[in-house]
Write a protein that holds these residues in place. Structure first.
Motif, PDB file in Angstrom:
ATOM      1  N   SER A 105      40.013  70.698  27.193  1.00 30.10           N
ATOM      2  CA  SER A 105      41.393  70.245  27.348  1.00 30.10           C
ATOM      3  C   SER A 105      41.450  68.898  28.068  1.00 30.10           C
ATOM      4  O   SER A 105      42.193  68.000  27.672  1.00 30.10           O
ATOM      5  N   MET A 106      40.645  68.745  29.117  1.00 28.59           N
ATOM      6  CA  MET A 106      40.626  67.495  29.881  1.00 28.59           C
ATOM      7  C   MET A 106      40.131  66.340  29.012  1.00 28.59           C
ATOM      8  O   MET A 106      40.705  65.247  29.032  1.00 28.59           O
ATOM      9  N   VAL A 107      39.107  66.571  28.203  1.00 32.98           N
ATOM     10  CA  VAL A 107      38.565  65.520  27.343  1.00 32.98           C
ATOM     11  C   VAL A 107      39.591  65.136  26.274  1.00 32.98           C
ATOM     12  O   VAL A 107      39.779  63.961  25.979  1.00 32.98           O
ATOM     13  N   LYS A 108      40.287  66.122  25.729  1.00 37.33           N
ATOM     14  CA  LYS A 108      41.326  65.831  24.734  1.00 37.33           C
ATOM     15  C   LYS A 108      42.438  64.987  25.359  1.00 37.33           C
ATOM     16  O   LYS A 108      42.895  64.013  24.774  1.00 37.33           O
ATOM     17  N   ALA A 123      32.042  65.568  21.776  1.00 33.81           N
ATOM     18  CA  ALA A 123      31.607  65.787  20.390  1.00 33.81           C
ATOM     19  C   ALA A 123      32.610  66.606  19.584  1.00 33.81           C
ATOM     20  O   ALA A 123      32.587  66.567  18.350  1.00 33.81           O
ATOM     21  N   THR A 124      33.514  67.318  20.250  1.00 30.72           N
ATOM     22  CA  THR A 124      34.517  68.115  19.536  1.00 30.72           C
ATOM     23  C   THR A 124      35.694  67.274  19.058  1.00 30.72           C
ATOM     24  O   THR A 124      36.516  67.760  18.279  1.00 30.72           O
ATOM     25  N   LEU A 125      35.778  66.037  19.524  1.00 30.17           N
ATOM     26  CA  LEU A 125      36.886  65.161  19.147  1.00 30.17           C
ATOM     27  C   LEU A 125      36.650  64.542  17.778  1.00 30.17           C
ATOM     28  O   LEU A 125      35.504  64.403  17.337  1.00 30.17           O
ATOM     29  N   PRO A 126      37.731  64.123  17.118  1.00 27.65           N
ATOM     30  CA  PRO A 126      37.568  63.374  15.866  1.00 27.65           C
ATOM     31  C   PRO A 126      36.799  62.071  16.139  1.00 27.65           C
ATOM     32  O   PRO A 126      36.829  61.541  17.253  1.00 27.65           O
ATOM     33  N   ALA A 127      36.140  61.554  15.128  1.00 25.40           N
ATOM     34  CA  ALA A 127      35.289  60.369  15.282  1.00 25.40           C
ATOM     35  C   ALA A 127      36.023  59.183  15.908  1.00 25.40           C
ATOM     36  O   ALA A 127      35.469  58.489  16.763  1.00 25.40           O
ATOM     37  N   ASP A 128      37.275  58.942  15.498  1.00 30.06           N
ATOM     38  CA  ASP A 128      37.997  57.793  16.040  1.00 30.06           C
ATOM     39  C   ASP A 128      38.248  57.932  17.543  1.00 30.06           C
ATOM     40  O   ASP A 128      38.204  56.951  18.285  1.00 30.06           O
ATOM     41  N   LYS A 129      38.468  59.150  18.010  1.00 31.67           N
ATOM     42  CA  LYS A 129      38.687  59.378  19.447  1.00 31.67           C
ATOM     43  C   LYS A 129      37.376  59.243  20.225  1.00 31.67           C
ATOM     44  O   LYS A 129      37.366  58.764  21.360  1.00 31.67           O
ATOM     45  N   ARG A 130      36.258  59.654  19.610  1.00 32.21           N
ATOM     46  CA  ARG A 130      34.955  59.462  20.254  1.00 32.21           C
ATOM     47  C   ARG A 130      34.673  57.972  20.434  1.00 32.21           C
ATOM     48  O   ARG A 130      34.164  57.549  21.474  1.00 32.21           O
TER      49      ARG A 130
END
Length: 187
Positions: free
Chosen positions: A42-45, A86-93
């Protein structure tokens, strides 16, 4: 071992050489098998959705926490953070990588920046190939979104780190990089 690797070795608590540093992270493999806590996901999102200036401030705080952590705790935290990202979409990474690099370049001195980046690389070497490759791809994809000064600072830091890695680890890391990143870092 150069001054930057000595600081990285100190950060990860190794006995005094890169081989010992790698051994410390091999012991962290079990950490890589654990599930990422929901609160961290949740924090990373939330971090990925935050405005750039807020993201950099939050990343600076977290990176300073990493520097202050005990060795095992630092490695465990970094492994979980990489897995959460790594759980985020590529653009967010890519956005997070851009902010992380800008933060490292603007908020940390050369020695600390090299030590943090070296620790990140050492942790990546012990994660599954797919995770390692995604992290490196996001990092290098973010470069086109950075200022020339940030790109040059980051490139110089990475060149120094790669030059100091033992040949086998350097070859493994270089093989995971996109072609343009390999060209930037040289032979």
């Amino acid at each position: 071992i150069s001054q930057s690797l000595n600081k990285a070795v100190e950060l990860i608590g190794a006995a005094g050489d890169m081989g010992a540093s790698i051994d410390v992270f091999h012991m962290m493999m079990k950490e890589a098998e654990k599930e990422v806590p929901a609160a961290l996901l949740s924090m990373v999102k939330m971090l990925a959705e935050a405005p750039e200036n807020q993201r950099i401030t939050m990343l600076e705080s977290r990176l300073r926490e990493f520097v202050a952590m005990a060795d095992k705790q630092r490695a465990e935290a970094l492994i979980q953070m990489i897995k959460a990202v790594a759980t985020l979409p590529a653009d967010k990474r890519v956005e997070l990588a851009k902010s992380r690099i800008a933060c490292l370049c603007d908020k940390f001195d050369e020695s600390t920046r090299k030590a943090l980046a070296t620790t990140h690389i050492m942790v990546l070497m012990n994660l599954p190939e797919a995770t390692r490759k995604e992290d490196l791809e996001a990092t290098f994809a973010s470069l086109k979104h950075l200022s020339e000064q940030h790109r040059n600072t980051f490139a110089n830091t990475m060149k120094a780190i790669m030059a100091e890695l033992p040949a086998q680890q350097r070859e493994m890391m270089m093989s995971q990089l996109p072609p343009e990143a390999r060209a930037m870092l040289g032979p």
